[in-house]
Design a protein around this motif. Sequence first.
Motif, PDB file in Angstrom:
ATOM      1  N   LEU A  29       0.802  -1.214   0.000  1.00  0.00           N
ATOM      2  CA  LEU A  29       0.000   0.000   0.000  1.00  0.00           C
ATOM      3  C   LEU A  29       0.839   1.270   0.000  1.00  0.00           C
ATOM      4  N   ARG A  30       2.041   1.235   0.549  1.00  0.00           N
ATOM      5  CA  ARG A  30       2.835   2.471   0.604  1.00  0.00           C
ATOM      6  C   ARG A  30       3.344   2.878  -0.774  1.00  0.00           C
ATOM      7  N   THR A  31       3.150   2.040  -1.779  1.00  0.00           N
ATOM      8  CA  THR A  31       3.568   2.376  -3.144  1.00  0.00           C
ATOM      9  C   THR A  31       2.400   2.911  -3.975  1.00  0.00           C
ATOM     10  N   ALA A  32       1.242   3.058  -3.349  1.00  0.00           N
ATOM     11  CA  ALA A  32       0.046   3.418  -4.113  1.00  0.00           C
ATOM     12  C   ALA A  32      -0.761   4.476  -3.369  1.00  0.00           C
ATOM     13  N   ILE A  33      -1.778   4.968  -4.037  1.00  0.00           N
ATOM     14  CA  ILE A  33      -2.772   5.831  -3.405  1.00  0.00           C
ATOM     15  C   ILE A  33      -3.906   4.933  -2.916  1.00  0.00           C
ATOM     16  N   THR A  34      -4.252   5.081  -1.671  1.00  0.00           N
ATOM     17  CA  THR A  34      -5.358   4.309  -1.110  1.00  0.00           C
ATOM     18  C   THR A  34      -6.463   5.260  -0.692  1.00  0.00           C
ATOM     19  N   ALA A  35      -7.657   4.915  -1.059  1.00  0.00           N
ATOM     20  CA  ALA A  35      -8.795   5.786  -0.770  1.00  0.00           C
ATOM     21  C   ALA A  35      -9.939   5.005  -0.144  1.00  0.00           C
ATOM     22  N   TRP A  36     -10.808   5.753   0.486  1.00  0.00           N
ATOM     23  CA  TRP A  36     -12.080   5.222   0.964  1.00  0.00           C
ATOM     24  C   TRP A  36     -13.197   5.949   0.207  1.00  0.00           C
ATOM     25  N   ALA A  96     -10.173   1.398  -1.862  1.00  0.00           N
ATOM     26  CA  ALA A  96      -9.752   1.305  -3.253  1.00  0.00           C
ATOM     27  C   ALA A  96      -8.302   1.751  -3.381  1.00  0.00           C
ATOM     28  N   VAL A  97      -7.619   1.176  -4.344  1.00  0.00           N
ATOM     29  CA  VAL A  97      -6.197   1.468  -4.545  1.00  0.00           C
ATOM     30  C   VAL A  97      -5.947   1.866  -5.994  1.00  0.00           C
ATOM     31  N   SER A 102      -1.525   4.854 -12.900  1.00  0.00           N
ATOM     32  CA  SER A 102      -2.902   4.536 -13.272  1.00  0.00           C
ATOM     33  C   SER A 102      -3.801   5.749 -13.105  1.00  0.00           C
ATOM     34  N   GLY A 103      -4.722   5.922 -14.025  1.00  0.00           N
ATOM     35  CA  GLY A 103      -5.658   7.030 -13.930  1.00  0.00           C
ATOM     36  C   GLY A 103      -6.915   6.677 -13.170  1.00  0.00           C
ATOM     37  N   GLU A 104      -7.081   5.434 -12.881  1.00  0.00           N
ATOM     38  CA  GLU A 104      -8.285   4.974 -12.191  1.00  0.00           C
ATOM     39  C   GLU A 104      -7.890   4.171 -10.963  1.00  0.00           C
ATOM     40  N   TYR A 105      -8.873   3.951 -10.105  1.00  0.00           N
ATOM     41  CA  TYR A 105      -8.628   3.054  -8.986  1.00  0.00           C
ATOM     42  C   TYR A 105      -8.699   1.631  -9.526  1.00  0.00           C
ATOM     43  N   ASP A 106      -7.584   0.920  -9.377  1.00  0.00           N
ATOM     44  CA  ASP A 106      -7.446  -0.385 -10.008  1.00  0.00           C
ATOM     45  C   ASP A 106      -8.105  -1.505  -9.236  1.00  0.00           C
ATOM     46  N   TYR A 107      -8.084  -1.397  -7.931  1.00  0.00           N
ATOM     47  CA  TYR A 107      -8.551  -2.483  -7.082  1.00  0.00           C
ATOM     48  C   TYR A 107      -9.525  -1.954  -6.029  1.00  0.00           C
ATOM     49  N   TRP A 108     -10.527  -2.771  -5.773  1.00  0.00           N
ATOM     50  CA  TRP A 108     -11.576  -2.408  -4.815  1.00  0.00           C
ATOM     51  C   TRP A 108     -11.835  -3.565  -3.858  1.00  0.00           C
TER      52      TRP A 108
END
Length: 118
Positions: A29-36, A96-97, A102-108
């Motif tokens: 996760l520290r390599t990506a943007i994580t959102a709620w 979501a990550v 990536s322009g979109e959230y790839d994983y949910w």
Amino acid sequence: QVQLVESGGGLVQAGGSLRLSCAASGLTLRTAITAWFRQAPGKEREFVTRVSRFGTTYYADSVKGRFTISRDNAKNTVNLQMNSLKPEDTAVYYCAVKTAGSGEYDYWGQGTQVTVSS
């Protein structure tokens, strides 16, 4: 294979608190943007908060000052501390990550239900 698993949802009275957790496997996760995000019945999914690779956070106005996102690099989790909950916070909450480039959230994740009673 990347998996995101949310936990911590439940029923709480207005003014109460809950802590959600998003555990990741197959991805650091520290390599990506994580959102709620959250989606209430009959409404569109809406952004709640995110944390960047660098730890920068951003919040929707509706939760600013009440919710706090944090990342635990050792556990590879992202948490959402929700305080002063309101009935309008009732929704299914999704983690979501968005990976680098990536322009979109790839994983949910599958979502966790939060219900706030008045």
